[in-house]
Design a protein around this motif. Sequence first.
Motif, PDB file in Angstrom:
ATOM      1  N   ASN A  87       0.831  -1.210   0.000  1.00  0.00           N
ATOM      2  CA  ASN A  87       0.000   0.000   0.000  1.00  0.00           C
ATOM      3  C   ASN A  87       0.863   1.256   0.000  1.00  0.00           C
ATOM      4  O   ASN A  87       0.533   2.253  -0.655  1.00  0.00           O
ATOM      5  CB  ASN A  87      -0.935  -0.004   1.213  1.00  0.00           C
ATOM      6  CG  ASN A  87      -2.052  -1.022   1.083  1.00  0.00           C
ATOM      7  OD1 ASN A  87      -2.400  -1.425  -0.035  1.00  0.00           O
ATOM      8  ND2 ASN A  87      -2.616  -1.444   2.198  1.00  0.00           N
ATOM      9  N   SER A  88       1.973   1.211   0.726  1.00  0.00           N
ATOM     10  CA  SER A  88       2.883   2.360   0.743  1.00  0.00           C
ATOM     11  C   SER A  88       3.500   2.588  -0.627  1.00  0.00           C
ATOM     12  O   SER A  88       3.626   3.727  -1.094  1.00  0.00           O
ATOM     13  CB  SER A  88       3.991   2.142   1.778  1.00  0.00           C
ATOM     14  OG  SER A  88       3.455   2.089   3.083  1.00  0.00           O
ATOM     15  N   LEU A  89       3.878   1.501  -1.293  1.00  0.00           N
ATOM     16  CA  LEU A  89       4.459   1.621  -2.631  1.00  0.00           C
ATOM     17  C   LEU A  89       3.439   2.156  -3.625  1.00  0.00           C
ATOM     18  O   LEU A  89       3.764   2.996  -4.468  1.00  0.00           O
ATOM     19  CB  LEU A  89       4.988   0.261  -3.087  1.00  0.00           C
ATOM     20  CG  LEU A  89       6.239  -0.251  -2.369  1.00  0.00           C
ATOM     21  CD1 LEU A  89       6.547  -1.676  -2.800  1.00  0.00           C
ATOM     22  CD2 LEU A  89       7.428   0.664  -2.649  1.00  0.00           C
ATOM     23  N   ARG A  90       2.196   1.672  -3.519  1.00  0.00           N
ATOM     24  CA  ARG A  90       1.143   2.172  -4.421  1.00  0.00           C
ATOM     25  C   ARG A  90       0.908   3.658  -4.182  1.00  0.00           C
ATOM     26  O   ARG A  90       0.736   4.438  -5.119  1.00  0.00           O
ATOM     27  CB  ARG A  90      -0.154   1.389  -4.200  1.00  0.00           C
ATOM     28  CG  ARG A  90      -0.092  -0.063  -4.652  1.00  0.00           C
ATOM     29  CD  ARG A  90      -1.480  -0.676  -4.669  1.00  0.00           C
ATOM     30  NE  ARG A  90      -1.421  -2.110  -4.908  1.00  0.00           N
ATOM     31  CZ  ARG A  90      -1.592  -3.041  -3.978  1.00  0.00           C
ATOM     32  NH1 ARG A  90      -1.855  -2.676  -2.725  1.00  0.00           N
ATOM     33  NH2 ARG A  90      -1.522  -4.320  -4.281  1.00  0.00           N
ATOM     34  N   GLY A  91       0.880   4.043  -2.898  1.00  0.00           N
ATOM     35  CA  GLY A  91       0.675   5.450  -2.583  1.00  0.00           C
ATOM     36  C   GLY A  91       1.795   6.321  -3.108  1.00  0.00           C
ATOM     37  O   GLY A  91       1.564   7.415  -3.650  1.00  0.00           O
ATOM     38  N   HIS A 129       3.793  10.085  -7.272  1.00  0.00           N
ATOM     39  CA  HIS A 129       4.789  10.360  -8.302  1.00  0.00           C
ATOM     40  C   HIS A 129       4.121  10.693  -9.634  1.00  0.00           C
ATOM     41  O   HIS A 129       4.617  11.549 -10.390  1.00  0.00           O
ATOM     42  CB  HIS A 129       5.712   9.152  -8.465  1.00  0.00           C
ATOM     43  CG  HIS A 129       6.743   9.327  -9.524  1.00  0.00           C
ATOM     44  ND1 HIS A 129       7.832  10.181  -9.369  1.00  0.00           N
ATOM     45  CD2 HIS A 129       6.862   8.773 -10.763  1.00  0.00           C
ATOM     46  CE1 HIS A 129       8.566  10.141 -10.461  1.00  0.00           C
ATOM     47  NE2 HIS A 129       8.009   9.292 -11.323  1.00  0.00           N
ATOM     48  N   GLN A 130       2.988  10.016  -9.909  1.00  0.00           N
ATOM     49  CA  GLN A 130       2.299  10.220 -11.191  1.00  0.00           C
ATOM     50  C   GLN A 130       1.432  11.463 -11.199  1.00  0.00           C
ATOM     51  O   GLN A 130       1.053  11.946 -12.248  1.00  0.00           O
ATOM     52  CB  GLN A 130       1.406   8.998 -11.481  1.00  0.00           C
ATOM     53  CG  GLN A 130       2.179   7.701 -11.688  1.00  0.00           C
ATOM     54  CD  GLN A 130       3.082   7.772 -12.903  1.00  0.00           C
ATOM     55  OE1 GLN A 130       2.710   8.342 -13.933  1.00  0.00           O
ATOM     56  NE2 GLN A 130       4.279   7.200 -12.801  1.00  0.00           N
ATOM     57  N   ARG A 131       1.120  12.018 -10.015  1.00  0.00           N
ATOM     58  CA  ARG A 131       0.232  13.176  -9.946  1.00  0.00           C
ATOM     59  C   ARG A 131       0.914  14.398 -10.559  1.00  0.00           C
ATOM     60  O   ARG A 131       2.049  14.728 -10.211  1.00  0.00           O
ATOM     61  CB  ARG A 131      -0.122  13.448  -8.484  1.00  0.00           C
ATOM     62  CG  ARG A 131      -1.200  14.505  -8.274  1.00  0.00           C
ATOM     63  CD  ARG A 131      -1.498  14.637  -6.804  1.00  0.00           C
ATOM     64  NE  ARG A 131      -1.985  13.379  -6.272  1.00  0.00           N
ATOM     65  CZ  ARG A 131      -1.890  13.023  -4.993  1.00  0.00           C
ATOM     66  NH1 ARG A 131      -1.274  13.814  -4.143  1.00  0.00           N
ATOM     67  NH2 ARG A 131      -2.380  11.864  -4.577  1.00  0.00           N
TER      68      ARG A 131
END
Length: 302
Positions: free
Chosen positions: A289-293, A298-300
Amino acid sequence: MNGTPTIAPFVIITPAHNEEALIEQTLESMVAQTVRPLKWVVVSDNSTDRTAEIVRRYAAQHDFMQLLEIRRDGTRHFGNKVHAFNAGLAEVGALDYRYIGNLDADISLPSHYFESLLGELDSDPSLGLAGGMVATRIGDRFVSQNVAPDSVAGAVQLFRRACFEQIGGYLALPEGGIDSAAEIMARMKGWKVRTFAALQVLEHRRTGTASAPPVAAKVREGQRLQSLGYGLLFLCLRCIYRSMDPPRLIGSAATLLGYVQRRLSGAPVVLPAEVVSFLKTEQQHKLLNSLRGAHVRHQRPL
């Protein structure tokens, strides 16, 4: 007895070993609670100072307080706190209570603390373990422990009785970590565990430093986390996340050192295999979940 405070269906147990310097602050904050427990048992655990004398003076004035003195050999062992807690537990066995809590003897609470916490527990039947956010005295200031929302500091754990009994209470673990083990097993049994950050409580001495300096306490913390079955990757990331906690950098390095030392020595993990398996699965999910967040951030676009 001063006033007529509301009596709620909860009990509190406080194991206390040589706490004369700090326990009066805890006593005063309990007397000031807007909602008091059915019974508060303070267990003077082989104290050789004035702990029992101070508690006895308050208990003579307040019916909800009880002093229990126990004697044992002078050996320091992490299981002593559990034995003291269980001695207090036996004293409340005949009472009809809904919640049971541990409160350390160096804690100060806001006057509405239990009223607010009981309200949260009453409103959510799936909430099995709750507590406030602990701010610890370090030097001349208080620093928030910033525990995870699904974790509760051992100094202020308040259980739903059904949850506490389902997990079998506190385990007398050789390296300590009784609070961590309890909340892991609570989550494993399907109970919610939650710290309410708005309910700040003050800890007047840093956990683990009563008998050891801060760096040595951090080494013991690493040993304790290994004994509970923490994964190495999760432990490393935890150390990085907490690297600015006092003592900065050194504290995290000491925690990692203690973990690695115990692991290399071949010391066993003390929790049951099914609990360790649950913990590692839980940690893996948190890491993912931390990696997904981090990926989403990063993509925002800026």
